[in-house]
Design a protein around this motif. Structure first.
Motif, PDB file in Angstrom:
ATOM      1  N   PHE A  87       0.834  -1.206   0.000  1.00  0.00           N
ATOM      2  CA  PHE A  87       0.000   0.000   0.000  1.00  0.00           C
ATOM      3  C   PHE A  87       0.865   1.251   0.000  1.00  0.00           C
ATOM      4  CE2 PHE A  87      -3.032  -3.116   1.244  1.00  0.00           C
ATOM      5  CZ  PHE A  87      -4.276  -2.622   0.881  1.00  0.00           C
ATOM      6  N   THR A  98      -8.830   1.542   8.649  1.00  0.00           N
ATOM      7  CA  THR A  98      -9.829   0.535   8.301  1.00  0.00           C
ATOM      8  C   THR A  98      -9.204  -0.588   7.470  1.00  0.00           C
ATOM      9  OG1 THR A  98     -11.585   2.189   8.358  1.00  0.00           O
ATOM     10  CG2 THR A  98     -12.046   0.151   7.172  1.00  0.00           C
ATOM     11  N   VAL A  99      -8.329  -0.232   6.545  1.00  0.00           N
ATOM     12  CA  VAL A  99      -7.609  -1.243   5.760  1.00  0.00           C
ATOM     13  C   VAL A  99      -6.773  -2.129   6.676  1.00  0.00           C
ATOM     14  CG1 VAL A  99      -5.747  -1.559   4.092  1.00  0.00           C
ATOM     15  CG2 VAL A  99      -7.581   0.063   3.609  1.00  0.00           C
ATOM     16  N   GLU A 102      -8.997  -4.482   8.773  1.00  0.00           N
ATOM     17  CA  GLU A 102      -9.589  -5.579   7.996  1.00  0.00           C
ATOM     18  C   GLU A 102      -8.543  -6.649   7.693  1.00  0.00           C
ATOM     19  OE1 GLU A 102     -12.184  -7.992   5.884  1.00  0.00           O
ATOM     20  OE2 GLU A 102     -12.535  -6.388   7.341  1.00  0.00           O
ATOM     21  N   ALA A 103      -7.334  -6.223   7.359  1.00  0.00           N
ATOM     22  CA  ALA A 103      -6.273  -7.200   7.118  1.00  0.00           C
ATOM     23  C   ALA A 103      -5.994  -8.008   8.377  1.00  0.00           C
ATOM     24  CB  ALA A 103      -5.000  -6.484   6.651  1.00  0.00           C
ATOM     25  N   ASP A 209      -6.286   1.266  -8.437  1.00  0.00           N
ATOM     26  CA  ASP A 209      -7.307   1.797  -7.538  1.00  0.00           C
ATOM     27  C   ASP A 209      -7.257   3.315  -7.411  1.00  0.00           C
ATOM     28  OD1 ASP A 209      -4.887   1.764  -6.166  1.00  0.00           O
ATOM     29  OD2 ASP A 209      -5.746   1.090  -4.270  1.00  0.00           O
ATOM     30  N   PHE A 236      -3.727   3.494   0.168  1.00  0.00           N
ATOM     31  CA  PHE A 236      -4.591   4.032   1.214  1.00  0.00           C
ATOM     32  C   PHE A 236      -5.338   5.242   0.635  1.00  0.00           C
ATOM     33  CE2 PHE A 236      -1.613   2.752   4.990  1.00  0.00           C
ATOM     34  CZ  PHE A 236      -2.130   1.470   4.959  1.00  0.00           C
ATOM     35  N   THR A 241     -10.824   0.986  -2.582  1.00  0.00           N
ATOM     36  CA  THR A 241      -9.852   0.025  -2.067  1.00  0.00           C
ATOM     37  C   THR A 241     -10.333  -0.567  -0.751  1.00  0.00           C
ATOM     38  OG1 THR A 241      -8.141   1.384  -3.088  1.00  0.00           O
ATOM     39  CG2 THR A 241      -7.414  -0.308  -1.528  1.00  0.00           C
ATOM     40  N   VAL A 242     -10.876   0.287   0.107  1.00  0.00           N
ATOM     41  CA  VAL A 242     -11.401  -0.195   1.391  1.00  0.00           C
ATOM     42  C   VAL A 242     -12.488  -1.232   1.160  1.00  0.00           C
ATOM     43  CG1 VAL A 242     -12.571   0.474   3.527  1.00  0.00           C
ATOM     44  CG2 VAL A 242     -10.844   1.985   2.530  1.00  0.00           C
ATOM     45  N   LEU A 245     -11.096  -4.627  -0.453  1.00  0.00           N
ATOM     46  CA  LEU A 245     -10.151  -5.463   0.285  1.00  0.00           C
ATOM     47  C   LEU A 245     -10.759  -6.751   0.838  1.00  0.00           C
ATOM     48  CD1 LEU A 245      -7.263  -5.840   1.274  1.00  0.00           C
ATOM     49  CD2 LEU A 245      -7.870  -4.549   3.333  1.00  0.00           C
TER      50      LEU A 245
END
Length: 267
Positions: A87, A98-99, A102-103, A209, A236, A241-242, A245
């Motif tokens: 990223f 948030t990314v 989630e990962a 993205d 980011f 992208t969010v 993912l």
């Protein structure tokens, strides 16, 4: 997506996934979600994370030299079921968090190439990235077109970000990626080496993205080109992208791949 892969999404799933994740941006913040992270499947397990010691500061790793690898690295071994999601670190820190969350929820580890001016504005992001078990690297100080700069300007862009990283983490970071270009020129490769980075990190899968093409397009583009050893370029700061993912992480798991840091990919 190519004809060899099963579609990974339906329109309804995209709508619901995008809505749920984007709604979560306002509440997720930079909280530590590692307590709810799930372990990856047992097949071809990547190296486990180091055990966290309460109150301890995670040491920031520095660059690694990988013998036999070129200075400019585009992908990792094709014979192992691992991929690296990388990223470009810039933009709204709420989306970045948030990314990361989630990962971590799925046990994935990322590589973040941070822009120095972004770290100036959001210094806590450096430690947030490292504390999540991710790689943190250098994406120049100002994110200008480094390929058009003279030697003095280009070196200042590399070392400016390196100095920010060192001040915030004790290290210049694990990787360098040039700004506004997929490939570093010979001059930029040489300057990166002088600054302490034995390799320059490129990629073999470009999500595009940053053009905001929509969740479905981002997902199809990455899933259609992803394979063992792939290094994927993502950013980011982009809602597409969010929202994409979780779909990408689901597809990675379906193919029995693991999303690991670039350092783990090459080790």
């Amino acid at each position: 997506m190519n004809g060899r892969e099963t579609p990974v999404h339906r329109r309804s799933a995209l709508r619901s996934g995008a809505g749920a994740l984007l709604a979560g941006v306002l509440t997720a913040g930079c909280t530590d979600n590692r307590g709810t992270a799930h372990a990856s499947p047992a097949h071809d397990d990547p190296p486990p994370r180091a055990r966290k010691v309460p109150g301890a500061v995670r040491p920031a790793p520095g660059p690694h030299r990988f013998p036999g690898r070129p200075v400019q690295i585009e992908y990792g071994p094709r014979n192992r079921a691992r991929v690296a999601l990388t990223f470009h670190g810039q933009g709204d820190p709420a989306l970045a968090c948030t990314v990361l969350a989630e990962a971590e929820r799925t046990g994935a580890r990322l590589t973040v190439l941070a822009v120095g001016s972004w770290l100036d504005d959001h210094p806590a992001m450096a430690r947030r990235i490292l504390d999540g078990g991710h790689d943190l690297g250098n994406h120049t100080q100002s994110h200008l077109d480094i390929s058009t700069m003279d030697e003095t300007q280009a070196y200042a862009e590399i070392t400016g970000c390196a100095e920010r990283l060192r001040r915030l983490t004790g290290s210049i970071g694990t990787w360098f990626r040039p700004s506004r270009t997929r490939y570093a020129t010979p001059l930029v490769q040489r300057l990166a080496g002088r600054a302490g980075y034995p390799h320059v990190l490129s990629y073999d899968v470009d999500s595009l993205d940053f053009t905001s093409p929509g969740v479905a397009t981002v997902t199809r583009k990455v899933a259609g080109e992803l394979r063992n050893g792939s290094v994927v370029s993502l950013h980011f700061g982009y809602p597409d992208t969010v929202a994409a993912l979780p779909l990408l992480l689901t597809e990675i798991s379906r193919r029995r791949l693991h999303a690991v840091t670039t350092t783990e990919l090459l080790t």
